[in-house]
Design a protein around this motif. Structure first.
Motif, PDB file in Angstrom:
ATOM      1  N   UNK A  81     -50.127 -22.347  38.521  1.00 28.94           N
ATOM      2  CA  UNK A  81     -50.438 -22.047  37.123  1.00 28.94           C
ATOM      3  C   UNK A  81     -51.812 -22.645  36.821  1.00 28.94           C
ATOM      4  N   UNK A  82     -52.750 -21.798  36.431  1.00 35.37           N
ATOM      5  CA  UNK A  82     -54.105 -22.248  36.120  1.00 35.37           C
ATOM      6  C   UNK A  82     -54.223 -22.440  34.609  1.00 35.37           C
ATOM      7  N   UNK A  83     -54.570 -23.656  34.207  1.00 37.88           N
ATOM      8  CA  UNK A  83     -54.721 -23.959  32.788  1.00 37.88           C
ATOM      9  C   UNK A  83     -56.152 -24.410  32.510  1.00 37.88           C
ATOM     10  N   UNK A  84     -57.053 -23.466  32.154  1.00 37.88           N
ATOM     11  CA  UNK A  84     -58.389 -23.863  31.700  1.00 37.88           C
ATOM     12  C   UNK A  84     -58.255 -24.544  30.340  1.00 37.88           C
ATOM     13  N   UNK A  85     -58.817 -25.708  30.194  1.00 32.89           N
ATOM     14  CA  UNK A  85     -58.638 -26.490  28.975  1.00 32.89           C
ATOM     15  C   UNK A  85     -59.635 -26.081  27.894  1.00 32.89           C
ATOM     16  N   UNK A  86     -59.677 -24.777  27.646  1.00 28.82           N
ATOM     17  CA  UNK A  86     -60.511 -24.206  26.600  1.00 28.82           C
ATOM     18  C   UNK A  86     -59.609 -23.366  25.707  1.00 28.82           C
ATOM     19  N   UNK A  87     -59.244 -23.855  24.535  1.00 31.00           N
ATOM     20  CA  UNK A  87     -58.304 -23.106  23.684  1.00 31.00           C
ATOM     21  C   UNK A  87     -58.780 -21.695  23.370  1.00 31.00           C
ATOM     22  N   UNK A  88     -60.064 -21.561  23.075  1.00 30.42           N
ATOM     23  CA  UNK A  88     -60.629 -20.256  22.741  1.00 30.42           C
ATOM     24  C   UNK A  88     -61.320 -19.676  23.984  1.00 30.42           C
ATOM     25  N   UNK A  89     -61.002 -18.434  24.307  1.00 28.84           N
ATOM     26  CA  UNK A  89     -61.605 -17.808  25.492  1.00 28.84           C
ATOM     27  C   UNK A  89     -63.090 -17.555  25.268  1.00 28.84           C
TER      28      UNK A  89
ATOM     29  N   UNK B  23     -53.598 -19.013  32.296  1.00 27.28           N
ATOM     30  CA  UNK B  23     -53.508 -19.068  30.834  1.00 27.28           C
ATOM     31  C   UNK B  23     -54.873 -18.678  30.284  1.00 27.28           C
ATOM     32  N   UNK B  24     -54.941 -17.514  29.700  1.00 32.16           N
ATOM     33  CA  UNK B  24     -56.194 -16.909  29.270  1.00 32.16           C
ATOM     34  C   UNK B  24     -56.789 -17.630  28.064  1.00 32.16           C
ATOM     35  N   UNK B  25     -55.957 -17.987  27.099  1.00 32.14           N
ATOM     36  CA  UNK B  25     -56.367 -18.694  25.886  1.00 32.14           C
ATOM     37  C   UNK B  25     -55.114 -19.204  25.186  1.00 32.14           C
ATOM     38  N   UNK B  26     -55.302 -20.122  24.272  1.00 34.08           N
ATOM     39  CA  UNK B  26     -54.169 -20.612  23.479  1.00 34.08           C
ATOM     40  C   UNK B  26     -54.641 -21.047  22.094  1.00 34.08           C
ATOM     41  N   UNK B  27     -55.664 -20.389  21.617  1.00 34.95           N
ATOM     42  CA  UNK B  27     -56.315 -20.779  20.371  1.00 34.95           C
ATOM     43  C   UNK B  27     -55.406 -20.705  19.153  1.00 34.95           C
ATOM     44  N   UNK B  28     -54.410 -19.814  19.203  1.00 33.52           N
ATOM     45  CA  UNK B  28     -53.495 -19.657  18.069  1.00 33.52           C
ATOM     46  C   UNK B  28     -52.049 -19.960  18.451  1.00 33.52           C
ATOM     47  N   UNK B  29     -51.852 -20.582  19.606  1.00 32.99           N
ATOM     48  CA  UNK B  29     -50.498 -20.909  20.037  1.00 32.99           C
ATOM     49  C   UNK B  29     -49.910 -21.951  19.086  1.00 32.99           C
ATOM     50  N   UNK B  30     -48.673 -21.771  18.645  1.00 32.34           N
ATOM     51  CA  UNK B  30     -48.070 -22.732  17.715  1.00 32.34           C
ATOM     52  C   UNK B  30     -48.122 -24.173  18.195  1.00 32.34           C
ATOM     53  N   UNK B  31     -47.976 -24.381  19.511  1.00 37.94           N
ATOM     54  CA  UNK B  31     -47.997 -25.751  20.037  1.00 37.94           C
ATOM     55  C   UNK B  31     -49.390 -26.374  19.904  1.00 37.94           C
ATOM     56  N   UNK B  32     -50.428 -25.573  20.071  1.00 42.28           N
ATOM     57  CA  UNK B  32     -51.797 -26.068  19.920  1.00 42.28           C
ATOM     58  C   UNK B  32     -52.104 -26.364  18.460  1.00 42.28           C
ATOM     59  N   UNK B  33     -51.779 -25.439  17.583  1.00 42.23           N
ATOM     60  CA  UNK B  33     -52.031 -25.652  16.156  1.00 42.23           C
ATOM     61  C   UNK B  33     -51.254 -26.863  15.662  1.00 42.23           C
ATOM     62  N   UNK B  34     -50.002 -27.005  16.096  1.00 41.50           N
ATOM     63  CA  UNK B  34     -49.185 -28.149  15.696  1.00 41.50           C
ATOM     64  C   UNK B  34     -49.806 -29.460  16.168  1.00 41.50           C
ATOM     65  N   UNK B  35     -50.335 -29.467  17.392  1.00 43.08           N
ATOM     66  CA  UNK B  35     -50.964 -30.682  17.920  1.00 43.08           C
ATOM     67  C   UNK B  35     -52.212 -31.037  17.120  1.00 43.08           C
ATOM     68  N   UNK B  36     -53.042 -30.046  16.811  1.00 42.07           N
ATOM     69  CA  UNK B  36     -54.257 -30.291  16.036  1.00 42.07           C
ATOM     70  C   UNK B  36     -53.923 -30.801  14.635  1.00 42.07           C
ATOM     71  N   UNK B  37     -52.968 -30.163  14.009  1.00 42.48           N
ATOM     72  CA  UNK B  37     -52.570 -30.554  12.658  1.00 42.48           C
ATOM     73  C   UNK B  37     -51.995 -31.973  12.663  1.00 42.48           C
ATOM     74  N   UNK B  38     -51.188 -32.292  13.675  1.00 40.80           N
ATOM     75  CA  UNK B  38     -50.638 -33.634  13.784  1.00 40.80           C
ATOM     76  C   UNK B  38     -51.726 -34.683  13.960  1.00 40.80           C
TER      77      UNK B  38
END
Length: 332
Positions: A132-140, A168-183
């Motif tokens: 599983x390749x996870x580029x650590x860039x939320x926005x592609x 993982x192409x992007x995760x800019x709007x993934x609920x887990x990412x938004x939740x982490x940022x908001x937290x």
């Protein structure tokens, strides 16, 4: 590079942009040469760009950048690499429980060390055949995420048996990412008080890239809107901007430095700043945003400037990574 055959061994490849090995002019020059020679980053014709790069940019930019790195360098090394290694260790421990699979996590940088070929080889040596390749860039962006895919493809060109890959192409709007940022923002407010305005500064790209189909600008706006909405901010309580522009070509606007210089005149003098495009604190956040741009704001009449750290190796960030990886493992 040889892949050892195994039944069902899973691995994760975390990839970030990169960092020099040391805050010295030779090390920074080597890093910048690799970074700026990538046509994903600068798409000027190679013959012309190499003349400009080696004749004008590297000789002058390398010493200046080395001084900037020296101002944020830690005893243990580059902040980006030190924190990324902590992420790797934390994710390894988190994935050890609950996945039901044998997992190994390796860290790589698109430019510099640890390299993508080296990280892949360590996975292969451990018998991993599903990655599983996870580029650590939320926005592609073509200049970040796509460059990771290029690096992996180049590393596998001579491989007889390549592993199965899920990226993982992007995760800019993934609920887990938004939740982490908001937290992260809420925790900062609880500890330090809430500013009257929130600036979300994203790394910029040339406007031309977006015009030619790169979705990065749209992804950034969607991230900012989601964060602001989850925080309950009105439109007048937050601003999006883009930092780190280079050269004379127009980049995504509004520019962060110009935005900060103009805020006090608009009555915004108590400001919080976050950088949702960065998964790890690095030169662009610690030196450019936390120090340099803070000075712009204060010189223009700003009174309170609080930089909110990146997600780094915080538990909410690691849990987000676990969520993303587990989603990729489903049905595999």
């Amino acid at each position: 590079m040889e892949l050892k055959h195994a039944a069902e061994n899973y691995g994760v490849l975390l990839v970030n942009l990169g960092t020099p090995d040391a805050p010295t002019t030779p090390a920074v020059r080597s890093y910048l040469n690799q970074f700026l020679s990538d046509p994903r980053v600068v798409d000027v014709p190679k013959w012309l760009w190499q003349c400009i790069l080696k004749g004008a940019i590297l000789p002058f930019r390398s010493p200046r950048a080395a001084k900037a790195y020296q101002s944020i360098w830690w005893y243990e090394g580059s902040p980006l690499r030190v924190i990324s290694e902590k992420q790797q260790k934390a994710l390894t421990n988190a994935l050890l429980f609950g996945t039901g699979h044998k997992l190994q996590v390796e860290l790589a940088m698109t430019y510099g060390n640890p390299s993508i070929p080296g990280a892949l080889q360590r996975l292969f040596d451990a018998g991993v055949n599903k990655v599983v390749v996870l580029p650590l860039f939320p926005q592609y962006s073509c200049s970040t995420t796509a460059a990771v895919f290029d690096g992996i493809a180049d590393a596998l060109k001579k491989q007889r048996l390549i592993p199965e890959l899920r990226s993982i192409h992007h995760y800019h709007d993934h609920p887990a990412f938004i939740s982490a940022m908001v937290g992260k923002v809420r925790a900062h407010w609880q500890a330090n008080g809430k500013g009257e305005h929130l600036l979300m500064s994203f790394h910029g790209i040339p406007q031309r890239y977006a015009d030619e189909g790169d979705p990065y600008e749209r992804h950034c706006h969607e991230t900012a809107i989601a964060i602001a909405g989850a925080l309950g901010l009105s439109d007048s309580e937050w601003t999006i901007s883009f930092q780190s522009r280079v050269g004379r070509e127009q980049w995504l606007m509004p520019y962060t430095d110009e935005t900060l210089k103009g805020m006090p005149a608009k009555g915004i003098k108590n400001l919080d700043v976050i950088c949702p495009a960065f998964s790890v604190d690095c030169l662009e956040t610690l030196e450019e945003i936390k120090e340099e741009n803070c000075e712009y704001f204060e010189e223009a009449g700003g009174e309170q400037y609080r930089y909110i750290d990146c997600l780094n190796d915080s538990p909410c960030h690691i849990q987000m990574m676990v969520t993303l990886v587990k989603e990729q493992l489903v049905g595999w």
